[in-house]
Design an enzyme around this catalytic site. Structure first.
Site, mmCIF file in Angstrom:
data_model
loop_
_atom_site.group_PDB
_atom_site.id
_atom_site.type_symbol
_atom_site.label_atom_id
_atom_site.label_comp_id
_atom_site.label_asym_id
_atom_site.label_seq_id
_atom_site.Cartn_x
_atom_site.Cartn_y
_atom_site.Cartn_z
ATOM 1 N N ALA A 91 0.803 -1.225 0.000
ATOM 2 C CA ALA A 91 0.000 0.000 0.000
ATOM 3 C C ALA A 91 0.838 1.277 0.000
ATOM 4 O O ALA A 91 0.685 2.134 -0.884
ATOM 5 C CB ALA A 91 -0.939 -0.010 1.202
ATOM 6 N N SER A 111 0.836 -5.311 -3.684
ATOM 7 C CA SER A 111 -0.447 -4.601 -3.690
ATOM 8 C C SER A 111 -1.632 -5.509 -3.373
ATOM 9 O O SER A 111 -2.592 -5.564 -4.109
ATOM 10 C CB SER A 111 -0.644 -3.976 -5.079
ATOM 11 O OG SER A 111 -1.787 -3.161 -5.096
ATOM 12 N N ALA A 153 -4.619 -6.961 -0.582
ATOM 13 C CA ALA A 153 -5.467 -6.458 0.484
ATOM 14 C C ALA A 153 -5.306 -7.344 1.710
ATOM 15 O O ALA A 153 -6.011 -8.337 1.884
ATOM 16 C CB ALA A 153 -6.921 -6.420 0.026
ATOM 17 N N CYS A 166 -6.251 -6.801 4.648
ATOM 18 C CA CYS A 166 -7.484 -6.848 5.447
ATOM 19 C C CYS A 166 -8.532 -7.777 4.861
ATOM 20 O O CYS A 166 -9.516 -8.088 5.533
ATOM 21 C CB CYS A 166 -8.078 -5.451 5.575
ATOM 22 S SG CYS A 166 -6.972 -4.298 6.401
ATOM 23 N N ARG A 176 1.987 2.361 -15.191
ATOM 24 C CA ARG A 176 2.062 3.666 -14.529
ATOM 25 C C ARG A 176 3.454 4.284 -14.625
ATOM 26 O O ARG A 176 3.703 5.342 -14.065
ATOM 27 C CB ARG A 176 1.686 3.528 -13.051
ATOM 28 C CG ARG A 176 0.222 3.188 -12.836
ATOM 29 C CD ARG A 176 -0.118 3.131 -11.360
ATOM 30 N NE ARG A 176 -1.538 2.848 -11.182
ATOM 31 C CZ ARG A 176 -2.149 2.902 -10.010
ATOM 32 N NH1 ARG A 176 -1.481 3.228 -8.920
ATOM 33 N NH2 ARG A 176 -3.445 2.650 -9.915
ATOM 34 N N ASP A 236 3.091 0.249 7.660
ATOM 35 C CA ASP A 236 3.120 -0.512 8.904
ATOM 36 C C ASP A 236 4.475 -0.507 9.607
ATOM 37 O O ASP A 236 4.580 -0.930 10.757
ATOM 38 C CB ASP A 236 2.709 -1.974 8.647
ATOM 39 C CG ASP A 236 1.245 -2.106 8.282
ATOM 40 O OD1 ASP A 236 0.536 -1.068 8.254
ATOM 41 O OD2 ASP A 236 0.793 -3.243 8.034
ATOM 42 N N TYR A 238 -31.427 13.021 11.430
ATOM 43 C CA TYR A 238 -32.509 12.251 12.046
ATOM 44 C C TYR A 238 -33.448 11.802 10.942
ATOM 45 O O TYR A 238 -34.000 12.614 10.212
ATOM 46 C CB TYR A 238 -33.254 13.111 13.069
ATOM 47 C CG TYR A 238 -34.666 12.649 13.357
ATOM 48 C CD1 TYR A 238 -34.934 11.309 13.630
ATOM 49 C CD2 TYR A 238 -35.722 13.542 13.358
ATOM 50 C CE1 TYR A 238 -36.222 10.885 13.884
ATOM 51 C CE2 TYR A 238 -37.019 13.126 13.619
ATOM 52 C CZ TYR A 238 -37.269 11.798 13.872
ATOM 53 O OH TYR A 238 -38.558 11.378 14.106
ATOM 54 N N TRP A 282 -32.487 11.563 18.750
ATOM 55 C CA TRP A 282 -31.187 11.676 19.415
ATOM 56 C C TRP A 282 -30.378 10.462 19.016
ATOM 57 O O TRP A 282 -30.583 9.347 19.522
ATOM 58 C CB TRP A 282 -31.355 11.727 20.940
ATOM 59 C CG TRP A 282 -32.089 12.936 21.420
ATOM 60 C CD1 TRP A 282 -33.399 13.001 21.782
ATOM 61 C CD2 TRP A 282 -31.580 14.273 21.588
ATOM 62 N NE1 TRP A 282 -33.732 14.283 22.164
ATOM 63 C CE2 TRP A 282 -32.635 15.089 22.067
ATOM 64 C CE3 TRP A 282 -30.329 14.849 21.382
ATOM 65 C CZ2 TRP A 282 -32.472 16.445 22.331
ATOM 66 C CZ3 TRP A 282 -30.174 16.206 21.653
ATOM 67 C CH2 TRP A 282 -31.233 16.989 22.119
#
Lengths: 483, 483
Positions: free
Chosen positions: B12, B40, B42, B44, B71, B315, B459, B467
């Site tokens: 990342a 690259s 993921a 998670c 790129r 990290d 709301y 609330w």
């Protein structure tokens, strides 16, 4: 002995104020006058009652008269305040039985709410034609929509209800085709509700996209969401008139429009008109009280009107807008509850600001959720002295590989000179509406778009991609601001 | 001619930096060295792949090597940077084939990430025992869990995968009972994943509630959510050892504990150890670089290390905490992407702050969503010089009458002297996690709890009561601050 705190109106603002006041000043007296029979009802819940998502009308009541009484609040229903004398500090009240008397006050709160403003469309006396701004109308609509032999009278299980009106509507043949006149949020909610009840629903909206205050990106997606569920949405279709004397028969569309239905007469056997509301300020006519935007009662940051010791809160009053710092009229439930509560504290001796509003609002159309906040309309932003720049992005609600990721459209508006975030909207099917609270918080904190782009928002594949749609939108808008 | 921008690590932070740099400085060269084959990916998403929510491992890849190449980024995989000479401004690289060479740099970004730290539990060489911190482990776990004749090799459809390891695990008999060692967020996600795959799952957690950084209110509800789905959660149950030489056989629990399993040996045929991670900083050993919390590489607000022209991100690096203003180590995906991107811009000549972190994190356990932000632990808040006051409330996620309203627990922590919001958590089943972004925004804006209480949050009955739970919590905490 001092005179009591007098409150006019027993809904969100009035009862919040009275309850808070009694808690803070248990030795002092508070009297709440309510001209009708209903108190403390959830206005925003009525479309969901009509839809059938809510079983019993009583579910929409927050507080019963008995519960208000237990709080030590002297509640007088069916007692109208007909005059205010701010010099003498007293009001004139009149009961439903016709008794009149004077009531002195130390402080007065006007919390008279707003009423449906049907514009040129008079629905009174026309069977099948309604506005939806009170519980009796909701009960009548619910009864009218039901088949005569299929109506459950326990749906309207509240003693305050106009039973005669309910029974009369229940006895009428059930409608098959309904017109919703006005595509604001009540219109959208009513359209969903009537479609859920099995009707063919047509929505007629004057301008080019639904939900005008939510902007075009939201309006077009909500339109698609309604149409996907069989609701016919007609934009650019101003209604000329309701046709029918005793019972609604058709909707006549103005000729001068691009809509396919322009000049046509669309037969319907039901119509719900939701084209606007208007603050109830008649009570203060002649007192010289200052009015503000929307002809609502102008108040300061403590809820004080221009009259001494007279406060106003809720749908009849202005509130200060967080972006402009100017009074604004955006009648919504939280604003009413919060201002009422603050005024109750202030009158009890604990000065409390009513809080700014950001114009935060959310609505759903079937599974599509939409929300808006702040100054979203570039014209309104320009009028307020800003140089608005706006961008709309479409981004995933979750990591792309995670099931259920849904396209979420975020629109942001910022001021070119300062980069300050002015407004935004979000629409999508996956946790879209609640994300507006992030933008509301950023707006109330006067954040720039650059600051929003650097917010450490939660990333977890089931809930948000690495770059949350809000961050994507901020990034794109920042790029536009740099140009 | 200048020397290139050299990046170490192609996940990342590294690829975000390289991509941004190339866009901003298209005439300059950037080289990314990656010691492994994977780029690259993921991190998670791995538990959701194991759970079977994601069909193909390739779905977890953001960019292919080809896309990186398009790129204009010079990506060298299987090429390890083995030394840095900050004075000479050059690195030594070594390919998998054993070739060594020197590479000069103008600027260097160390984005080497973190690795699983299994503590005293050595899973190497023990069949059925895993850590989960890389894609090869995820592929191996997925293969091990499947029945030998039921494994679909196309699940691991990426050429970089360690196919031999996958095949070996696929051939083993499928496990029936799994231990998850450590109840942090990876542990919770893995427990859900293995339960979804049909295993009997035991979670062993050292301390009194799961998800320690999320606080007790979250931990207890997540524990209940796991147990409701058949996962056995053992808290206060530190694992003494993994039993089994070639294949995992059991988990031995320490004697000195209150847990029912204290001193017991629980037979299992699978174990996933997730007790911690550690930043990869070995590359800079001997350079004299400053380290910070967690022994991560200390960086400033532009991502600069204490070495000239050497940046660190992701990290392996610290980030400044929005509440304390001090360096902190909370390795998360957004932090890595954001810092990488900012450093790419800075190196290209557009100085850009990497942004503060608020420690915002979210996790789910089946239908229960949880999130946390800021300084939530009162002890940590006190250590940072605050006088923390905390309250937890339970409030509805929607209007009470609206179907689907769910109990949502909100914990807020504030500083007694200033009223400043320091941290918070939210747990519930209805749009709970995403609401943390509101608190993250408030924290980054240095709001007080009184300001949070007056926020104009949305709301609308289907999404929030008048609330919102956050407003309820702020109200209660404000009351406690006034005491």
């Amino acid at each position: 002995m001092t005179d009591p705190f007098v409150v006019v109106g027993a809904d969100a603002a009035g009862l919040s104020a009275a309850s808070k006041f009694r808690r803070e000043a248990p030795d002092r007296e508070v009297v709440v006058f309510e001209k009708g029979r209903w108190i403390s009802y959830a206005y925003c819940g009525m479309p969901y009652f009509v839809a059938g998502y809510v079983d019993r009308m009583s579910d929409l009541l927050s507080l019963s008269p008995g519960e208000v009484d237990e709080r030590g609040v002297d509640l007088r229903r069916e007692t109208e305040v007909v005059a205010v004398d701010p010099d003498a500090k007293r009001v004139t009240v009149e009961t439903a039985a016709g008794d009149r008397r004077e009531q002195a006050y130390d402080d007065l709160l006007v919390a008279t709410g707003a009423r449906a403003d049907p514009g040129p469309f008079d629905v009174r006396g026309v069977d099948g034609a309604f506005t939806l701004h009170d519980m009796d109308a909701a009960a009548a609509i619910d009864a009218y929509v039901a088949e005569p032999d299929g109506y459950d009278p326990d749906r309207a299980d509240v003693s305050a209800v106009d039973r005669e009106r309910v029974d009369r509507n229940a006895a009428m043949p059930a409608p098959e085709t309904a017109a919703v006149v006005g595509g604001g949020y009540v219109g959208v909610e009513v359209a969903e509700a009537l479609a859920e009840r099995g009707l063919d629903v047509h929505v007629f909206h004057r301008s080019g996209h639904l939900l005008s205050p939510f902007g075009e990106a939201v309006g077009t997606r909500v339109e698609a969401a309604l149409e996907a569920e069989g609701v016919a949405v007609h934009t650019d279709a101003p209604v000329e008139s309701l046709v029918g004397d005793d019972r609604i028969e058709a909707i006549e569309i103005a000729e001068s429009t691009d809509a396919a239905v322009g000049g046509e007469t669309v037969p319907v056997d039901m119509a719900v008109v939701g084209v606007g509301i208007r603050p109830n300020t008649d009570l203060l006519d002649g007192t010289g009280v200052d009015l503000g935007p929307g002809e609502a009662i102008r108040v300061d940051d403590r809820g004080r009107t221009s009259l001494p010791d007279v406060y106003a809160a809720g749908d009849c009053a202005t509130a200060r807008h967080a972006v402009t710092g100017e009074p604004d009229w955006t009648p919504l439930g939280l604003t009413a509850n919060r201002a009422g509560r603050a005024i109750g504290a202030t009158v009890a001796g604990d000065p409390t600001p009513v809080g700014d509003i950001a114009g935060t609002a959310a609505v759903k159309a079937f599974d599509t959720e939409a929300a808006r906040v702040g100054l979203l309309d570039p014209e309104a932003a320009a009028e307020a002295g800003f140089d608005p720049v706006t961008e709309t992005v479409t981004a995933g609600s979750r990591s792309g590989y995670y099931p259920g990721a849904a396209e979420t459209d975020v629109t942001l508006v910022a001021d070119r000179d300062t980069g300050r975030l002015l407004g935004g909207s979000i629409v999508g099917t996956d946790r879209a509406a609640i994300r507006i609270d992030t933008l509301a918080t950023a707006i109330e904190a006067d954040m720039t778009v650059a600051e929003v782009e650097r917010l450490d928002l939660a990333y977890a594949p089931p809930f948000s991609p690495v770059w949350d749609p809000i961050l994507v939108a901020a990034k794109v808008l920042n790029g536009a601001l740099d140009d």
